[in-house]
Design a protein around this motif. Sequence first.
Motif, PDB file in Angstrom:
ATOM      1  N   VAL A  24     114.829  90.484  41.661  1.00 19.28           N
ATOM      2  CA  VAL A  24     116.179  90.927  41.301  1.00 19.28           C
ATOM      3  C   VAL A  24     116.125  91.973  40.195  1.00 19.28           C
ATOM      4  O   VAL A  24     116.759  93.031  40.276  1.00 19.28           O
ATOM      5  CB  VAL A  24     117.034  89.721  40.855  1.00 19.28           C
ATOM      6  CG1 VAL A  24     118.383  90.191  40.298  1.00 19.28           C
ATOM      7  CG2 VAL A  24     117.257  88.769  42.026  1.00 19.28           C
ATOM      8  N   GLY A  25     115.349  91.683  39.145  1.00 19.65           N
ATOM      9  CA  GLY A  25     115.248  92.623  38.039  1.00 19.65           C
ATOM     10  C   GLY A  25     114.696  93.968  38.457  1.00 19.65           C
ATOM     11  O   GLY A  25     115.188  95.016  38.011  1.00 19.65           O
ATOM     12  N   HIS A  27     114.886  95.360  41.439  1.00 16.64           N
ATOM     13  CA  HIS A  27     115.917  96.065  42.194  1.00 16.64           C
ATOM     14  C   HIS A  27     116.919  96.730  41.256  1.00 16.64           C
ATOM     15  O   HIS A  27     117.285  97.900  41.446  1.00 16.64           O
ATOM     16  CB  HIS A  27     116.666  95.089  43.117  1.00 16.64           C
ATOM     17  CG  HIS A  27     115.982  94.844  44.430  1.00 16.64           C
ATOM     18  ND1 HIS A  27     115.567  95.862  45.251  1.00 16.64           N
ATOM     19  CD2 HIS A  27     115.658  93.687  45.071  1.00 16.64           C
ATOM     20  CE1 HIS A  27     115.013  95.352  46.344  1.00 16.64           C
ATOM     21  NE2 HIS A  27     115.064  94.034  46.254  1.00 16.64           N
ATOM     22  N   LEU A  28     117.378  95.984  40.246  1.00 17.79           N
ATOM     23  CA  LEU A  28     118.385  96.524  39.333  1.00 17.79           C
ATOM     24  C   LEU A  28     117.846  97.730  38.568  1.00 17.79           C
ATOM     25  O   LEU A  28     118.552  98.734  38.397  1.00 17.79           O
ATOM     26  CB  LEU A  28     118.847  95.441  38.359  1.00 17.79           C
ATOM     27  CG  LEU A  28     119.591  94.241  38.970  1.00 17.79           C
ATOM     28  CD1 LEU A  28     119.952  93.237  37.888  1.00 17.79           C
ATOM     29  CD2 LEU A  28     120.839  94.689  39.712  1.00 17.79           C
ATOM     30  N   ILE A 310     125.592  97.629  40.723  1.00 21.12           N
ATOM     31  CA  ILE A 310     125.685  96.170  40.805  1.00 21.12           C
ATOM     32  C   ILE A 310     126.545  95.734  41.984  1.00 21.12           C
ATOM     33  O   ILE A 310     126.303  94.691  42.601  1.00 21.12           O
ATOM     34  CB  ILE A 310     126.224  95.580  39.478  1.00 21.12           C
ATOM     35  CG1 ILE A 310     126.042  94.064  39.434  1.00 21.12           C
ATOM     36  CG2 ILE A 310     127.678  95.963  39.282  1.00 21.12           C
ATOM     37  CD1 ILE A 310     124.618  93.615  39.336  1.00 21.12           C
ATOM     38  N   PHE A 313     124.522  95.525  45.236  1.00 22.75           N
ATOM     39  CA  PHE A 313     123.584  94.395  45.147  1.00 22.75           C
ATOM     40  C   PHE A 313     124.319  93.082  45.395  1.00 22.75           C
ATOM     41  O   PHE A 313     123.875  92.236  46.182  1.00 22.75           O
ATOM     42  CB  PHE A 313     122.911  94.372  43.776  1.00 22.75           C
ATOM     43  CG  PHE A 313     121.902  93.265  43.627  1.00 22.75           C
ATOM     44  CD1 PHE A 313     120.577  93.472  43.984  1.00 22.75           C
ATOM     45  CD2 PHE A 313     122.280  92.009  43.174  1.00 22.75           C
ATOM     46  CE1 PHE A 313     119.646  92.441  43.888  1.00 22.75           C
ATOM     47  CE2 PHE A 313     121.368  90.973  43.072  1.00 22.75           C
ATOM     48  CZ  PHE A 313     120.047  91.201  43.427  1.00 22.75           C
ATOM     49  N   ASN A 317     123.984  90.495  48.856  1.00 24.64           N
ATOM     50  CA  ASN A 317     123.556  89.109  48.658  1.00 24.64           C
ATOM     51  C   ASN A 317     124.674  88.113  48.925  1.00 24.64           C
ATOM     52  O   ASN A 317     124.405  86.955  49.247  1.00 24.64           O
ATOM     53  CB  ASN A 317     123.002  88.938  47.241  1.00 24.64           C
ATOM     54  CG  ASN A 317     121.599  89.502  47.115  1.00 24.64           C
ATOM     55  OD1 ASN A 317     120.620  88.875  47.502  1.00 24.64           O
ATOM     56  ND2 ASN A 317     121.511  90.724  46.584  1.00 24.64           N
ATOM     57  N   ARG A 325     120.649  84.735  43.610  1.00 22.88           N
ATOM     58  CA  ARG A 325     120.325  86.119  43.259  1.00 22.88           C
ATOM     59  C   ARG A 325     121.505  86.793  42.562  1.00 22.88           C
ATOM     60  O   ARG A 325     121.316  87.594  41.641  1.00 22.88           O
ATOM     61  CB  ARG A 325     119.924  86.900  44.512  1.00 22.88           C
ATOM     62  CG  ARG A 325     118.605  86.421  45.124  1.00 22.88           C
ATOM     63  CD  ARG A 325     118.291  87.144  46.433  1.00 22.88           C
ATOM     64  NE  ARG A 325     118.071  88.573  46.238  1.00 22.88           N
ATOM     65  CZ  ARG A 325     116.933  89.113  45.820  1.00 22.88           C
ATOM     66  NH1 ARG A 325     115.901  88.336  45.505  1.00 22.88           N
ATOM     67  NH2 ARG A 325     116.811  90.426  45.706  1.00 22.88           N
ATOM     68  N   ILE A 326     122.726  86.473  42.986  1.00 26.96           N
ATOM     69  CA  ILE A 326     123.892  87.069  42.339  1.00 26.96           C
ATOM     70  C   ILE A 326     124.028  86.555  40.909  1.00 26.96           C
ATOM     71  O   ILE A 326     124.243  87.339  39.970  1.00 26.96           O
ATOM     72  CB  ILE A 326     125.170  86.763  43.139  1.00 26.96           C
ATOM     73  CG1 ILE A 326     125.110  87.440  44.518  1.00 26.96           C
ATOM     74  CG2 ILE A 326     126.414  87.231  42.381  1.00 26.96           C
ATOM     75  CD1 ILE A 326     126.284  87.125  45.417  1.00 26.96           C
ATOM     76  N   SER A 329     121.453  88.159  38.753  1.00 26.54           N
ATOM     77  CA  SER A 329     121.767  89.565  38.462  1.00 26.54           C
ATOM     78  C   SER A 329     122.821  89.662  37.360  1.00 26.54           C
ATOM     79  O   SER A 329     122.754  90.562  36.509  1.00 26.54           O
ATOM     80  CB  SER A 329     122.255  90.280  39.730  1.00 26.54           C
ATOM     81  OG  SER A 329     123.554  89.853  40.107  1.00 26.54           O
ATOM     82  N   SER A 333     121.966  91.412  33.808  1.00 29.03           N
ATOM     83  CA  SER A 333     122.802  92.552  33.429  1.00 29.03           C
ATOM     84  C   SER A 333     123.448  92.319  32.061  1.00 29.03           C
ATOM     85  O   SER A 333     123.535  93.235  31.237  1.00 29.03           O
ATOM     86  CB  SER A 333     123.881  92.787  34.487  1.00 29.03           C
ATOM     87  OG  SER A 333     123.304  93.136  35.732  1.00 29.03           O
ATOM     88  N   SER A 392     131.162  94.154  39.952  1.00 22.60           N
ATOM     89  CA  SER A 392     130.716  92.971  40.709  1.00 22.60           C
ATOM     90  C   SER A 392     131.879  92.363  41.488  1.00 22.60           C
ATOM     91  O   SER A 392     131.717  91.946  42.645  1.00 22.60           O
ATOM     92  CB  SER A 392     130.120  91.935  39.756  1.00 22.60           C
ATOM     93  OG  SER A 392     128.992  92.430  39.088  1.00 22.60           O
TER      94      SER A 392
END
Length: 465
Positions: A24-25, A27-28, A310, A313, A317, A325-326, A329, A333, A392
Amino acid sequence: MFAGQYLYSSRMEKRAPKLTEGSVGRHLVNMSLPMLFGITTMMAQAFIDTWFLGKVGDRALAAYSFGFPILMIVTSVAIGLGAGTSSVVARAIGSDDHARARRLSTDSLILSLIIAIVCAVVGMLTIDPLFAMLGAPADMMPTIRPFMMILYSAVPFIMLGMVGTASMRATGDTLLAGKLMIAAAILNILLDPIFIFGFGPIPEMGLNGAAIAGLLSRGAFFVVGTWYLRYRLDLVTFGKPDRAELRQSWRDVLHVGLPAAGTNVIVPMGLALVTAMIADFGPKAVAGFGVASRIESLVLVPFYALSAIIGPFVGQNLSALREDRIQLSLRLSAIFCIASGLAIAAILALASGFLPRLFSDSPEVIDVTKTFLWIAPIGYGTYGIVMFVNASFNGLGRPMPGVAVSVMRIVVLYIPLALIGKALFGIVGIFGAYALANLLSGGIAFMWARIVVSRLFRQAQALRV
């Protein structure tokens, strides 16, 4: 309805969603960096535009300033449409339904074109009364009118370009979107002096030249972006849409897009009210606040970049039913925003002695800017949280909590606190109110997002049972 509405059994094309697996990290970070460079370049281009027009003269700068709020409104509409597009396309991709993603991406471009043409035509027909209402002097209208005609001509390219890059981000491919933003900004910078001051057979056009440079760069941005959407990402189809499907696509996009556009309009409206409060302390105070706002827009770029990625992403998910995962994230964040916000606040406090002097020699302007840089950045980290939480909510297909957060931050907290702070502590109280409103709204927004995510997945589990 939950994301299951996007799980279409027919016409399914098996393509592994990019954001539902892996770190996850990572990807962000990988998604944010291209947007960070892209947004920074676009902002630098705006600064250079202003610098060039300053060479033309005060009237050109004044006309540009009168047109800026109109451009911000158009941009807010485009951001809203982009948020709606990114949300629905990301969820379709997360459901592994590329055919639906392609249809949504195409239909969002059609919708954006219609809205852009309406905005441009209405704008062209209302230039004189609108700018008279904004306070433009009658003797400036010959300067403003041709400039705005060119600017309105660029509106379709502005909207379609932003909506197209929103579809790109929905796939997780922010590198391509970032490259296009950087290329468009560089092209605009290169064209500016050619059309503003003249070069070879091209005559000097001043303010209108700046508008033409923007029109050409935005047009190129749209053409190249659409080519990539069609031939690299396969997110544009030229097949005739079914009317029922087209209407459904538009409803899905506008479900998020309209509230997102409204959310973006709230901020400049609040800023206008606060500027009016600061105006009571004199034009030097307003100038100092303007300098501080310009510095702020640059240091907040990391948060703009995070909020741009975000949503896709979260959307992917959500459809893949990956609550873990959400939630992760959101936590990562928030940690990033708090850590970077504290670092930014410390740097600005240390640099407050010399940064204002880069913009003005006036002791009053410098003093106001310095005061802002000591107080307001305390809340930058939580302001970043507000930004990514609102994005989000859009990615989740639940835009109204984001609207509520923005209304709470500006209308419920900032404006009343600023009025109280002004009465008790003067301009220091206004800046303190800004920091406090960000601190309170950021904490509330983060907890609200976690609750909404948990509730959505509880509903999903109940439906599956």
